[in-house]
Design a protein around this motif. Structure first.
Motif, PDB file in Angstrom:
ATOM      1  N   ARG A 183       0.838  -1.065   0.097  1.00  0.00           N
ATOM      2  CA  ARG A 183       0.007   0.066   0.002  1.00  0.00           C
ATOM      3  C   ARG A 183       0.898   1.313  -0.110  1.00  0.00           C
ATOM      4  O   ARG A 183       1.907   1.287   0.527  1.00  0.00           O
ATOM      5  N   ALA A 184       0.205   2.210  -0.685  1.00  0.00           N
ATOM      6  CA  ALA A 184       1.039   3.636  -0.619  1.00  0.00           C
ATOM      7  C   ALA A 184       0.440   4.372   0.669  1.00  0.00           C
ATOM      8  O   ALA A 184      -0.584   4.619   0.942  1.00  0.00           O
ATOM      9  N   LEU A 185       1.680   4.839   1.453  1.00  0.00           N
ATOM     10  CA  LEU A 185       1.241   5.943   2.641  1.00  0.00           C
ATOM     11  C   LEU A 185       1.870   7.204   2.029  1.00  0.00           C
ATOM     12  O   LEU A 185       3.047   7.222   2.195  1.00  0.00           O
ATOM     13  N   HIS A 186       0.675   8.222   1.684  1.00  0.00           N
ATOM     14  CA  HIS A 186       1.286   9.471   1.422  1.00  0.00           C
ATOM     15  C   HIS A 186       1.265  10.259   2.764  1.00  0.00           C
ATOM     16  O   HIS A 186       0.493  11.144   3.053  1.00  0.00           O
ATOM     17  N   ILE A 187       2.519  10.347   3.432  1.00  0.00           N
ATOM     18  CA  ILE A 187       2.803  11.040   4.565  1.00  0.00           C
ATOM     19  C   ILE A 187       4.130  11.887   4.351  1.00  0.00           C
ATOM     20  O   ILE A 187       5.147  11.324   3.904  1.00  0.00           O
ATOM     21  N   GLN A 188       3.865  13.106   4.394  1.00  0.00           N
ATOM     22  CA  GLN A 188       4.964  14.058   3.985  1.00  0.00           C
ATOM     23  C   GLN A 188       5.829  14.600   5.206  1.00  0.00           C
ATOM     24  O   GLN A 188       6.907  15.012   5.049  1.00  0.00           O
ATOM     25  N   SER A 189       5.299  14.624   6.297  1.00  0.00           N
ATOM     26  CA  SER A 189       5.798  15.259   7.552  1.00  0.00           C
ATOM     27  C   SER A 189       5.483  14.458   8.872  1.00  0.00           C
ATOM     28  O   SER A 189       4.219  13.927   9.052  1.00  0.00           O
ATOM     29  N   VAL A 190       6.604  14.053   9.618  1.00  0.00           N
ATOM     30  CA  VAL A 190       6.251  13.406  10.890  1.00  0.00           C
ATOM     31  C   VAL A 190       7.144  13.983  11.863  1.00  0.00           C
ATOM     32  O   VAL A 190       8.635  14.127  11.847  1.00  0.00           O
ATOM     33  N   ASN A 191       6.582  14.549  12.861  1.00  0.00           N
ATOM     34  CA  ASN A 191       7.377  14.864  14.200  1.00  0.00           C
ATOM     35  C   ASN A 191       7.385  13.843  15.394  1.00  0.00           C
ATOM     36  O   ASN A 191       6.180  13.485  15.921  1.00  0.00           O
ATOM     37  N   LEU A 208       8.667  11.008   2.840  1.00  0.00           N
ATOM     38  CA  LEU A 208       8.706  12.120   3.666  1.00  0.00           C
ATOM     39  C   LEU A 208       9.409  13.233   3.548  1.00  0.00           C
ATOM     40  O   LEU A 208      10.583  12.956   2.525  1.00  0.00           O
ATOM     41  N   ARG A 209       9.256  14.422   3.602  1.00  0.00           N
ATOM     42  CA  ARG A 209       9.995  15.430   3.174  1.00  0.00           C
ATOM     43  C   ARG A 209      10.489  16.242   4.439  1.00  0.00           C
ATOM     44  O   ARG A 209      11.526  17.095   4.449  1.00  0.00           O
ATOM     45  N   TYR A 210       9.789  15.933   5.682  1.00  0.00           N
ATOM     46  CA  TYR A 210      10.165  16.482   6.808  1.00  0.00           C
ATOM     47  C   TYR A 210      10.157  15.657   8.039  1.00  0.00           C
ATOM     48  O   TYR A 210       9.162  14.869   8.142  1.00  0.00           O
ATOM     49  N   LEU A 211      11.315  15.238   8.809  1.00  0.00           N
ATOM     50  CA  LEU A 211      11.352  14.463   9.994  1.00  0.00           C
ATOM     51  C   LEU A 211      11.959  15.091  11.256  1.00  0.00           C
ATOM     52  O   LEU A 211      13.138  15.490  10.955  1.00  0.00           O
ATOM     53  N   ASN A 212      11.371  14.959  12.420  1.00  0.00           N
ATOM     54  CA  ASN A 212      11.648  15.610  13.410  1.00  0.00           C
ATOM     55  C   ASN A 212      12.073  14.400  14.698  1.00  0.00           C
ATOM     56  O   ASN A 212      11.032  13.938  14.935  1.00  0.00           O
TER      57      ASN A 212
END
Length: 348
Positions: A183-191, A208-212
């Motif tokens: 499956r495709a998970l369309h998650i671009q930012s995760v804190n 992902l484009r942002y990861l903290n």
């Protein structure tokens, strides 16, 4: 005259407030108009802090777009608590600070236009795999809860392919996974800041484009820790009190990374040149407040796109061109680049 003006304004506000039909007595309802001749309108409803004596669902206007139900001690979120006229048009919903311990699998099922959901400051430990099924979510705040494990696959049931930003900061996470199963998970930012992660979680394959990952007890960043995160643009690994080593090629898969924050890692003393291999797009590197006080020589060969580097407490370095020299055989001026710092004697 001033008294008459004040009375007139008061009556006008009262008429406008009363014009919002089906507004619960404990709520404040406001109509926002947009477009030419105010042809388009949305209703914003604020029902914060009504108290546990108010039973759910409460009555709200039929065209409600934004609903704030925070600080109402709702407890477990059942199927009936968000049902009824007015809820189906919601775009954003704030359920923060409600002592929610559980979300029924179908509690949100009727909110077919919901883009923003705030479940922060609750007591959630888990979510049903289908609790977000059919929702066009773009922002989900799950911070300040009690999650210990979390599988990003819970977002695979989203109704559209629009990217979602997820805030899981200030939990008790020791494990984060992304079970794809094709499956495709369309998650671009995760804190994931301020959790209990002792290693970089495996989220390979997420766009992902942002990861903290700030303020986690991560001891070491291993080679290939960020594998298959080729779309990542911003990575923050700051304030890791126990981080003492970053292995060579740890960031080698991050060819599109532009900002890398390694600040305030006091036990991180030195970095080998191979740590920066693969960071061809990196423009900003922050090592302020860390134990790293110098960098390998000839940094520009490892970071061809770098524009600025911050070291120590107040050392700032930026990319500059050397004074051009005329090359007789080529008949043109050649320019060489180097990193100049605001502290005398440091040139990278």
């Amino acid at each position: 005259m001033a008294l008459l003006l004040w009375v007139g304004l008061s009556l006008l506000l009262a008429v406008q407030s009363g014009a919002v039909r089906n507004c619960h007595p404990s709520c404040h309802c406001e109509v926002e108009s947009f477009g030419l001749f105010d042809s388009f309108s949305l209703t914003r409803v604020d029902c914060r802090g009504m108290g546990p004596s108010v039973s759910m669902p409460i009555t709200i206007p039929l065209d409600t777009a934004h609903l704030d139900l925070s600080s109402n001690d709702m407890g477990p979120l059942s199927d009936a608590m968000l049902a009824g006229p007015g809820y189906t048009t919601l775009i954003s919903l704030d359920l923060s600070s409600n002592k929610i311990t559980k979300v029924s699998p179908s509690a949100l099922s009727k909110l077919r236009y919901l883009e923003s959901l705030d479940l922060s400051y609750n007591n959630l430990e888990s979510l049903s795999p289908s609790c977000f099924s059919g929702l066009p979510l773009a922002e989900v705040d799950l911070s300040h809860n009690s999650f210990q494990e979390f599988d990003m696959a819970v977002f695979s049931a989203k109704v559209n392919s629009e990217p979602v930003s997820v805030d899981l900061s200030h939990n008790k996470l020791v494990s984060v996974s992304a079970t794809l199963h094709g499956r495709a998970l369309h998650i671009q930012s995760v804190n994931l800041s301020v959790n209990q992660l002792v290693s970089v979680p495996n989220m390979a394959g997420l766009p992902l484009r942002y990861l903290n990952l700030d303020a986690n007890p991560i001891l070491k960043i291993k080679k290939g820790a960020f594998g298959q995160l080729k779309d990542l643009v911003y990575l923050s690994v700051s304030g890791l009190g126990e981080l003492h080593e970053i292995e060579p090629h740890s960031f080698s898969d991050l060819q599109n990374l532009q900002v890398l924050d390694l600040s305030n890692n006091s036990k991180l003393k030195n970095l080998s040149p191979a740590v920066f291999c693969g960071l061809d797009s990196l423009q900003e590197l922050n090592l302020s407040g860390s134990g790293v006080t110098y960098l390998p020589t000839n940094m520009l060969s490892h970071l061809p796109s770098i524009k600025s580097i911050t070291l120590g407490q107040s050392i700032h370095c930026w990319r500059m061109q050397k004074q051009g020299q005329f090359h007789r055989q080529m008949g043109q001026v050649q320019h060489n680049e180097e990193l100049h710092c605001n502290v005398d004697g440091i040139v990278l």
